[in-house]
Design a protein around this motif. Structure first.
Motif, PDB file in Angstrom:
ATOM      1  N   ILE A  18       2.573  -5.576   1.790  1.00 14.77           N
ATOM      2  CA  ILE A  18       2.645  -4.120   1.925  1.00 14.77           C
ATOM      3  C   ILE A  18       2.113  -3.487   0.644  1.00 14.77           C
ATOM      4  CG2 ILE A  18       4.168  -2.129   2.283  1.00 14.77           C
ATOM      5  CD1 ILE A  18       6.070  -3.952   3.751  1.00 14.77           C
ATOM      6  N   ILE A  19       1.340  -2.418   0.786  1.00 13.14           N
ATOM      7  CA  ILE A  19       0.878  -1.639  -0.368  1.00 13.14           C
ATOM      8  C   ILE A  19       2.021  -0.739  -0.816  1.00 13.14           C
ATOM      9  CG2 ILE A  19      -0.754   0.118  -1.152  1.00 13.14           C
ATOM     10  CD1 ILE A  19      -2.781  -0.974   0.808  1.00 13.14           C
ATOM     11  N   LEU A  44      -6.100   4.868   1.411  1.00  9.14           N
ATOM     12  CA  LEU A  44      -4.983   3.941   1.554  1.00  9.14           C
ATOM     13  C   LEU A  44      -3.701   4.638   1.123  1.00  9.14           C
ATOM     14  CD1 LEU A  44      -6.466   0.564   0.230  1.00  9.14           C
ATOM     15  CD2 LEU A  44      -5.968   1.193   2.604  1.00  9.14           C
ATOM     16  N   ILE A  71      -0.996  -4.921   5.138  1.00  9.52           N
ATOM     17  CA  ILE A  71      -2.287  -5.612   5.128  1.00  9.52           C
ATOM     18  C   ILE A  71      -2.211  -6.796   6.094  1.00  9.52           C
ATOM     19  CG2 ILE A  71      -3.952  -6.868   3.722  1.00  9.52           C
ATOM     20  CD1 ILE A  71      -3.106  -5.232   1.348  1.00  9.52           C
ATOM     21  N   LEU A 124     -10.343  -4.748   3.989  1.00 12.42           N
ATOM     22  CA  LEU A 124      -8.924  -4.879   4.320  1.00 12.42           C
ATOM     23  C   LEU A 124      -8.706  -4.405   5.747  1.00 12.42           C
ATOM     24  CD1 LEU A 124      -7.240  -3.442   1.086  1.00 12.42           C
ATOM     25  CD2 LEU A 124      -7.621  -5.844   1.661  1.00 12.42           C
ATOM     26  N   LYS A 125      -7.887  -5.170   6.470  1.00  8.84           N
ATOM     27  CA  LYS A 125      -7.437  -4.750   7.779  1.00  8.84           C
ATOM     28  C   LYS A 125      -5.966  -4.370   7.640  1.00  8.84           C
ATOM     29  CE  LYS A 125      -7.114  -6.171  12.612  1.00  8.84           C
ATOM     30  NZ  LYS A 125      -7.335  -7.265  13.597  1.00  8.84           N
ATOM     31  N   ILE A 126      -5.661  -3.107   7.888  1.00  9.56           N
ATOM     32  CA  ILE A 126      -4.311  -2.595   7.634  1.00  9.56           C
ATOM     33  C   ILE A 126      -3.704  -2.089   8.923  1.00  9.56           C
ATOM     34  CG2 ILE A 126      -4.888  -1.965   5.258  1.00  9.56           C
ATOM     35  CD1 ILE A 126      -4.987   0.957   6.214  1.00  9.56           C
ATOM     36  N   ASP A 127      -2.381  -2.014   8.907  1.00  2.00           N
ATOM     37  CA  ASP A 127      -1.628  -1.426  10.020  1.00  2.00           C
ATOM     38  C   ASP A 127      -0.774  -0.313   9.431  1.00  2.00           C
ATOM     39  OD1 ASP A 127      -0.486  -0.830  12.408  1.00  2.00           O
ATOM     40  OD2 ASP A 127       0.833  -2.587  12.473  1.00  2.00           O
ATOM     41  N   ARG A 128      -0.948   0.870   9.952  1.00  2.10           N
ATOM     42  CA  ARG A 128      -0.252   2.040   9.399  1.00  2.10           C
ATOM     43  C   ARG A 128       0.717   2.585  10.435  1.00  2.10           C
ATOM     44  NH1 ARG A 128      -4.103   6.245   6.774  1.00  2.10           N
ATOM     45  NH2 ARG A 128      -4.204   4.484   5.321  1.00  2.10           N
ATOM     46  N   ASP A 150       1.258   0.941   3.821  1.00  4.35           N
ATOM     47  CA  ASP A 150       0.298   0.274   4.703  1.00  4.35           C
ATOM     48  C   ASP A 150       0.495  -1.244   4.653  1.00  4.35           C
ATOM     49  OD1 ASP A 150      -0.716   2.728   5.328  1.00  4.35           O
ATOM     50  OD2 ASP A 150      -2.490   2.568   4.044  1.00  4.35           O
TER      51      ASP A 150
END
Length: 275
Positions: free
Chosen positions: A28-29, A43, A49, A78-82, A47
């Motif tokens: 997690i960011i 970003l 990753i 980067l492939k992120i999920d928000r 988020d």
């Protein structure tokens, strides 16, 4: 919903990570540096990753993720999920672009017309439904109470006195009509104390002749100031040293022996004054 974010290289990228398989948490960011490449790529903290340069993060430890990010050269994919909910952060726009270091703290205008009263407005009395706010006089116009309330409103009025006070005032003003068994009482007067000069006389110093105030030294029937209690020859202070009277004068032991000799068979002794 997953989305791909591309950060142009080289490093630094401007974000901080937490989690990993070794922490039993997703990557997690947690922090975005203002003005960095991560901030420019939109970003956000929180988020998740899912992949780094095409490599899935499900089995990556925290150290593996850091190494994969450090290995990125000219760009970082980067492939992120928000999550759908996101914290709103007010920003300042300059020339149509959001400024990364400024935050808009100006409050939004609010509609306050629904309040019954506003600030700095004179309050109004509370009125019950069906009743008028104007007071009506229920006193007949010809009564004494009505005349007392309405006559001479602006004129000076005498202070009100109780019945007991008026009786006492009459007794003070006319003492001849005082009832039997009563007498006038006056407040006690404090007498001034007599000064020090009019009371007990001060003892006079045998050496300087002035009055002694405070500590006094008495030798036989003579009084002296503590600083005047000295030898007549050498001015040595005789306190706690012993003194001798020779022809009415005070001397120390040395000068007293020089001025007189004791009778045959006697020795001179030193007399110490009492403390």
């Amino acid at each position: 919903m997953p989305q791909n974010v591309i950060l142009p290289g080289p490093a630094p990228w401007g974000f901080r990570l937490s989690g990993g398989i070794d922490f039993n948490q997703p990557l997690i960011i947690t922090r975005i540096t203002p003005g960095s490449k991560a901030a420019a790529a939109n970003l956000c903290p929180g988020d998740i990753i899912l992949a780094i340069d095409g490599f899935g993060t499900e089995t990556m430890t925290h150290a593996d993720a850091q190494d994969r990010i450090k290995a990125a050269g000219h760009q970082l994919c980067l492939k992120i999920d928000r999550a759908e909910t996101r914290l709103w952060s007010p920003q300042v726009t300059e020339d149509g672009k959001a400024h990364p270091f400024k935050i808009n703290l100006e409050s939004e205008p609010q509609d306050v017309n629904y309040f019954e009263h506003k600030h700095n407005i004179r309050p109004k009395p509370f009125i019950l439904p069906g009743r008028s706010s104007e007071s009506t006089a229920s006193v007949p116009p010809q009564s004494d109470v009505y005349r007392m309330l309405h006559d001479n409103r602006d004129g000076p009025t005498q202070p009100r006195q109780s019945g007991s006070f008026r009786v006492l005032q009459d007794l003070v003003d006319d003492p001849d009509d005082r009832p039997a068994g009563t007498r006038s009482v006056r407040a006690p007067v404090t007498k001034a104390h007599a000064g020090a000069g009019s009371g007990q006389k001060l003892p006079l110093c045998d050496k300087c002749g002035s009055g002694i105030v405070g500590a006094v030294v008495k030798a036989r029937d003579k009084y002296r100031h503590p600083e005047c209690f000295v030898c007549a020859d050498c001015n040595l202070n005789l306190k706690q040293k012993g003194y001798f009277f020779v022809e009415g004068q005070l001397y120390c032991e040395t000068h007293a022996r020089a001025r007189t000799s004791p009778p045959e068979g006697y020795d001179a002794i030193t007399i110490y004054p009492k403390a």
